[in-house]
Design an enzyme around this catalytic site. Sequence first.
Site, PDB file in Angstrom:
ATOM      1  N   GLN A  77       0.800  -1.257   0.012  1.00 18.40           N
ATOM      2  CA  GLN A  77      -0.133   0.228   0.060  1.00 18.40           C
ATOM      3  C   GLN A  77       0.849   1.197   0.065  1.00 18.40           C
ATOM      4  O   GLN A  77       1.738   1.263   0.832  1.00 18.40           O
ATOM      5  CB  GLN A  77      -0.953  -0.282   1.136  1.00 18.40           C
ATOM      6  CG  GLN A  77      -1.771   1.235   1.435  1.00 18.40           C
ATOM      7  CD  GLN A  77      -2.419   1.332   2.787  1.00 18.40           C
ATOM      8  OE1 GLN A  77      -2.366   0.175   3.495  1.00 18.40           O
ATOM      9  NE2 GLN A  77      -3.128   2.365   3.237  1.00 18.40           N
ATOM     10  N   GLY A  78       0.739   2.020  -1.146  1.00 20.26           N
ATOM     11  CA  GLY A  78       1.257   3.471  -1.026  1.00 20.26           C
ATOM     12  C   GLY A  78       0.645   4.686  -0.842  1.00 20.26           C
ATOM     13  O   GLY A  78      -0.049   5.107  -1.791  1.00 20.26           O
ATOM     14  N   GLU A  91     -14.522  -3.183   5.721  1.00 29.04           N
ATOM     15  CA  GLU A  91     -14.497  -4.571   6.143  1.00 29.04           C
ATOM     16  C   GLU A  91     -14.358  -4.158   7.599  1.00 29.04           C
ATOM     17  O   GLU A  91     -13.208  -3.968   8.040  1.00 29.04           O
ATOM     18  CB  GLU A  91     -13.275  -5.190   5.552  1.00 29.04           C
ATOM     19  CG  GLU A  91     -13.037  -6.605   5.888  1.00 29.04           C
ATOM     20  CD  GLU A  91     -14.432  -7.410   5.901  1.00 29.04           C
ATOM     21  OE1 GLU A  91     -15.216  -7.227   5.160  1.00 29.04           O
ATOM     22  OE2 GLU A  91     -14.493  -8.291   6.773  1.00 29.04           O
ATOM     23  N   SER A 141      -4.089   7.413  13.574  1.00 30.29           N
ATOM     24  CA  SER A 141      -3.770   7.317  15.000  1.00 30.29           C
ATOM     25  C   SER A 141      -5.000   7.346  15.715  1.00 30.29           C
ATOM     26  O   SER A 141      -5.963   7.972  15.610  1.00 30.29           O
ATOM     27  CB  SER A 141      -2.741   8.582  15.263  1.00 30.29           C
ATOM     28  OG  SER A 141      -3.398   9.855  15.375  1.00 30.29           O
ATOM     29  N   GLU A 179      -5.174   9.565  18.120  1.00 31.28           N
ATOM     30  CA  GLU A 179      -5.503  11.121  18.396  1.00 31.28           C
ATOM     31  C   GLU A 179      -6.404  11.279  17.301  1.00 31.28           C
ATOM     32  O   GLU A 179      -7.491  12.207  17.438  1.00 31.28           O
ATOM     33  CB  GLU A 179      -4.277  12.064  18.212  1.00 31.28           C
ATOM     34  CG  GLU A 179      -3.451  12.029  19.430  1.00 31.28           C
ATOM     35  CD  GLU A 179      -2.596  10.595  19.600  1.00 31.28           C
ATOM     36  OE1 GLU A 179      -2.152   9.920  18.713  1.00 31.28           O
ATOM     37  OE2 GLU A 179      -2.049  10.378  20.667  1.00 31.28           O
TER      38      GLU A 179
END
Lengths: 361, 361, 400, 400
Positions: free
Chosen positions: C126-127, C244, C381, C383
Amino acid sequence: MNFDLSEDQVLLAEMVGRMLGDHAANDRRDPGAEWRDCLGQGLIALPFAEDQGGLGGGHEEVMLMMEAIGRNLSQTPYLQSVLLAGRVLALAGRMELGDLLDGAQRHCLCLYEPGQRYRWATPATRAERCAEGWSITGAKVSVPDLDDTCALIVPAATAEGLVLFLLPPGISGVTLDIRPAPDGRTAANVNFASVIVPVDAAIGDPAGNEALLAEALDGAVLASCAESIGAMERLLDLTVEYCNIREQFGAVIGSFQALQHRAADMLIAIERARSITIYAASMMDAPAARRSVAVSAARALVNRSSRFVGQQAIQLHGGIGLASECAAGAYFQRLTVLETLLGDTEHHVAAVERSGGLLAA
Amino acid sequence: MNFDLSEDQVLLAEMVGRMLGDHAANDRRDPGAEWRDCLGQGLIALPFAEDQGGLGGGHEEVMLMMEAIGRNLSQTPYLQSVLLAGRVLALAGRMELGDLLDGAQRHCLCLYEPGQRYRWATPATRAERCAEGWSITGAKVSVPDLDDTCALIVPAATAEGLVLFLLPPGISGVTLDIRPAPDGRTAANVNFASVIVPVDAAIGDPAGNEALLAEALDGAVLASCAESIGAMERLLDLTVEYCNIREQFGAVIGSFQALQHRAADMLIAIERARSITIYAASMMDAPAARRSVAVSAARALVNRSSRFVGQQAIQLHGGIGLASECAAGAYFQRLTVLETLLGDTEHHVAAVERSGGLLAA
Amino acid sequence: MELQFNEGERAFREEVRAFLLDNIPERIRQAVYEERPLPRDWMIEAQQILNSAGYAVPHWPIEWGGRVWSPVKRAILAQEIDRNSVPKPLPFNVTLIGPIIAAFGTEDQKQRFLPGIANLDIWFCQGFSEPNAGSDLASLKMSAIREGDHYRVNGRKIWTTYAHEADWIFCLVRTSREERKQQGISFLLIDLETPGVEVSPIQSIDGFHHLNEVQFDDAIVPAENLVGEEGKGWDYARYLLGQERTSMGNVGFSRRRLERSRALAGEAAGERSETLLGDADFLRRQTWAEIRLKALEITQMRVVASAPVQGADPKTSILKTEGGELLQEAADLLLDTMGPEALTAGFPAGIGPEEFYGIDERSGILSAYFSSRKYSIFGGSNEIQRNILAGSVLRLGRKR
Amino acid sequence: MELQFNEGERAFREEVRAFLLDNIPERIRQAVYEERPLPRDWMIEAQQILNSAGYAVPHWPIEWGGRVWSPVKRAILAQEIDRNSVPKPLPFNVTLIGPIIAAFGTEDQKQRFLPGIANLDIWFCQGFSEPNAGSDLASLKMSAIREGDHYRVNGRKIWTTYAHEADWIFCLVRTSREERKQQGISFLLIDLETPGVEVSPIQSIDGFHHLNEVQFDDAIVPAENLVGEEGKGWDYARYLLGQERTSMGNVGFSRRRLERSRALAGEAAGERSETLLGDADFLRRQTWAEIRLKALEITQMRVVASAPVQGADPKTSILKTEGGELLQEAADLLLDTMGPEALTAGFPAGIGPEEFYGIDERSGILSAYFSSRKYSIFGGSNEIQRNILAGSVLRLGRKR
């Protein structure tokens, strides 16, 4: 009461900080060179009494040294070879301390055993008297900074009580299994298969050896607290620096209040650690039981602070904090090792509990 | 699996919410009127089997009822008189349940004893057989919502085992010490000095009474979890509303990220509480031991969430949160009482531990 | 309401469990249990076994290998895979790029990629993240300039897990500059063999190499590798969010870790009792973690059993943070079973993983402790998740 | 460094302790220990005993009753007062208004007020907060308009502890509108008997009445009651910050609470052991609190022994938050010793305090639990303190 450093202490802290800082600035760390510099600057001799060839430094001086080691992530085996093994030699009044002080020999203390957690006082390692002196059989685990040039100090159970044996490097029957530790240093498991040593390899008096080891260990635990504090302070500095540079959503992330408060909590955690460590330092001359409780209280709270500060430093760094190339990770790793090195949180809190708590202290 | 409410459940929740909401909107709360409305709407009969004159509602329906009680801070003694005392009468197959259902009599269960924490199964209160039937002597503490019109159910140790006694109001030898509780309700300590009751005052079978009480208690603890959840949800709503109105430093305080994240943590704590309570509900038909562990796990986690949510709601309100005039305080007080009412955190976690944990559950 | 698994669901669980235990080689399950990084071919082997049973991509469209299983069943499958120490089907393949291609790709793309993705014949990485676009992903800069029938691609992706094992990378790239930074982003598939693409390793603090930087210097990518429309990449990436949700809480994984910490603590010496598990403080922490796990399992099922929410579902943010924090707490507990032996149980840094296997079954624990910090960082994250909860759910700071 | 009390300090501690135990009536110390609100005359009685020994205002200038004691000695005194359950000298008098008048008041004001303030012959309360100026104190609106030799005062103060017991109130008032809201604020002393001043009670969630609202409607206040210069009130209020740092951590108070929770837990039945103190979880929490107390005692002494910092001293923010959180944790522990009896140990709401005394020595615990929430709110909330630590100390969010 007075918490200010004396003039000599300030000079010592500056000198050590400069020296270890220079090493830290080097891309390729060389623990051997750091150790030699410590020798050269008299730092190996620092904690020992003058009549034993030392410089008569006290716990406060040792703590300054250890804070600098923590701050610069120095890999010099000061804790192991000076404060543990060296201190045992000094307390036992052994001449071999001279070899340590003049750089001829480095010593390591083999404290813990497989599956026994931190129970060092009742080793399964046993020694029996034999024609040549003693024969030692058993195993020790997780001896930090041990390599095959080191002399070993090995506590073993005997019919006469707890005896400490001083083993030269390379002695027959000893096998080292040296492994990389998570902090970039190494540690070793050691096996003793009928190791034969002469009678004079037995250090100290069996009746007093447990107290002797406890005293050395308490001093080392206190010193390890100082190392953790130095490491935490530097790690917080690094984190603040990063948060003031890293931009996301058009602002430096250090401007986000949630991250600010986290950093404030890290600061508070470090100040707690510093205060409880000062308390332990103030109790080093108290009777042994009270001294040990104070040291355990310190290491317990320092551990708690370390885990919080280490984990949150990585969190505030984000992805880069997980990469070895970022300095934060190495501090986190060292702090984690220090949490388990000389008694983990569970061990030290349990010790405080057994003593009846701290209100009477 | 399916966590959606049925159509009937939705209707029940709406009806109860409307009724209790109306009472809550009143400046002067009248628990008596709430109780009468509950009677009128068939809610007292809700949890009992149809062949006992009830409506055959299950734990899910009871939880909807209790959530509404929590959300509206209703002071109706539903938990005490319906889910504890009423349930005991029902499980013991006693006719007196009819008096409760038709409003002729309210009952209370006297569970705990002085200095014994939550150990209800081995009471120091004793009953001896005598000419008139039984003579009961002892003391119970902290019976919620008890007043001098209530009939009492009193567990006592006898030579035959644990016997539950049903005492009419005003019976000689019983003294009530009714005190204001921190949640605006009352609770009583009760003393029994040679209280004479007839033989048929003894409920149930001594061999089965502990299991009977445990079953009633587990159901009540589950219901108390639902009340706490209702109270926490409303308290979070109040807190968010306040944070979106209150301005400091030129902005609503709800725009400060540190407060936002605190509120998010409150939301997470409430969701945890809700999920573990659903788990306990799903285990109500399991064998008694597993049922009890599930209920204890639920109350433990609900307690933990309650303390956090209650304390932080006050914190986010600031000064006004400390004033009785602000609704937040009353929710905090009720949540605190619910934390200790039917077993506190220590009690319930210890119960989970004794059972070997939840991994096998 | 129906708060328990029904009979069909229970039967399905037994069926899955039996299949996994019978068919996934013990050496693989042991390695997963000990949290050792798996060799590439073992991962492929495991996924192909799962795929043969229809267990790799049950959430895909039926024509591409999906099953008509309820979300609850799919959640059961995911949990059983995790708790029985079976390697998860590669998420980059089966939950990320597969569904994107199935939903937005051309017929050609589907035929070319989907079977291989499901069977791990093609390994995707995954980029998304870039050095200056982490939490603020929309700030990404990697550019793809259309030149006739291809794109010229320049830029840098970072934190690309397994890029060194992968065949292909799917990237968010900037195809035009727009007012709003979420616009002008497109979704491009790039063969890692393409000249101008270079993968360099990032060593992790857990002592292993999973992460990479991927550099693109004038890499030429056929225009047919564009997924969907130009400029819609951001929407496609967001489409994945909450798609998902059956395994988001990682409940099977946390359960496996907590079972292990309970087992290890039962063997370790205690401080006040014979075993560490008898030590009240350890036991109390273990018990709380187990209670939280139970709550999380129910939260997971509540998410699964509820109809998907348009836009962001608040519960997925809770699942994400709670699931991650529980994995971290379990890692803390595992570490705390080790005592002084944490120092020599094995750490692969500078030596390579192989040497450590077999020395000590606990050799993965320290690495797992360090690497578990990622659960509160990657994928949004904690946060960011709390921002979502406070903003979108509680609507804090927004006047009504 | 000198990490222990020296001989003189230890002797001083013994002297203080002996004086307190010999001179403060047992009934007063018992009430403080049980956290019952004290009758007004008991508070005056206690302060006058302390004042007679020079213990009420040792930090004041010598001419007004101060002593030449080191900060360490003053901290010892404060700790001994708290841990021996002696009522603290009224802080509004001795640490707030007294030092302000001594530093900025006229000679007349000093002579008129200071002796009475020290001896609690005059009882002052504090008028800082307003309904819309809490954490953001500089937003205060209460106005004082100069009219010849007096001020006309209008506005409202809130959260004024003991206003119903007090004789005077010191207020921050707005005497002119300026660009910066910290300017135009003045410091005014107001007799609560002044016509137009009305005190109304605020009932607290602890069931007691300590807090009040004070309303000013065209109250006429002599201009001679202005302290210092007009417009400098903000500076004077800030002067107080960090002035009296010897007791900021409340270490004596926390120690008293923790001694009590240990004692009560030793008497209470346990869940897994004979006593609650034998229950590992309670013991562990108690132990951690004791360890934190020890750290806090040292932090307190580090602050005391260090030279005062110009402006905000970061350590005072730490002392404030840590001290408050520890008092709260101790209150939690006290509550948790009670089990079901928390319900009937006594709660004064709606009945008045008197009826509860004597019923149960634990009757103050629930009230203390609720009221302890104030320690993280009043006097600069913990959120404000963390802002200070992050901003002024760590300089986060400020590019260097």
